[in-house]
Design an enzyme around this catalytic site. Structure first.
Site, mmCIF file in Angstrom:
data_model
loop_
_atom_site.group_PDB
_atom_site.id
_atom_site.type_symbol
_atom_site.label_atom_id
_atom_site.label_comp_id
_atom_site.label_asym_id
_atom_site.label_seq_id
_atom_site.Cartn_x
_atom_site.Cartn_y
_atom_site.Cartn_z
ATOM 1 C CG MET A 185 -1.916 -1.142 1.231
ATOM 2 S SD MET A 185 -2.852 -1.249 -0.315
ATOM 3 C CE MET A 185 -3.392 -2.943 -0.229
ATOM 4 C CG ASP A 229 23.849 -12.029 1.703
ATOM 5 O OD1 ASP A 229 23.659 -13.267 1.719
ATOM 6 O OD2 ASP A 229 24.310 -11.429 0.708
#
Length: 161
Positions: A75, A129
């Protein structure tokens, strides 16, 4: 409590109509953090990680994430961002914690809180990561809004920094 604006008359999700809202300068600052072990701290700060300069890559990832927030959060309106700054600060008192702060600016009809929070999250995830080969036990967070300016709801400043 104000009425929820992300639901239509049928109670289904909708993107809020901001076409009648005026453009104002808006900023948001978000924070996240990554707690790492001593080895990761040393290798990141001495630029000895095998995958490269962790903070440089994470900084670019945060900037890219801010620009793509509406692709992640259903949204959110696509925004023309005017500035994004990702900065880092290490805390080494009790643990090795990388603090991430992201400031996002625009001039528009809706705020940039989600862009700042998304950037802070993506920055932290990128650090994870790039360092996970050394330790998968890193702790990400908390992630939160520090402040925002502009818009109908006014300014916000987090009290418990």
């Amino acid at each position: 409590m104000s009425e929820f604006t992300h639901f239509n008359e049928q109670g289904r999700a909708r993107m809020v109509d901001i076409s009648e809202k005026g453009e104002t300068a808006r900023t948001a600052v978000a924070h996240s953090s990554v707690q790492v072990n001593e080895e990761i701290y040393y290798k990141v700060t001495h630029k000895e990680m095998a995958k490269g300069d962790v903070l440089a890559v994470a900084q670019v990832a945060g900037i890219m994430a801010a620009k793509k927030t509406s692709d992640w959060i259903p949204m959110c309106h696509p925004l023309s961002l005017k500035g994004i700054d990702v900065s880092f600060d290490w805390e080494t008192d009790e643990a090795y914690t990388l603090h991430i702060e992201v400031e996002v600016k625009t001039k528009g009809s809706t705020g940039v809180e989600m862009e700042a929070l998304t950037a802070a999250s993506a920055t932290a995830l990128t650090v994870y990561d790039m360092c996970k080969a050394l330790d998968k036990g890193m702790i990400i967070g908390p992630t939160y809004l520090l402040e925002k300016t502009g818009g109908k709801s006014g300014d916000y400043q987090r009290v418990d920094r």
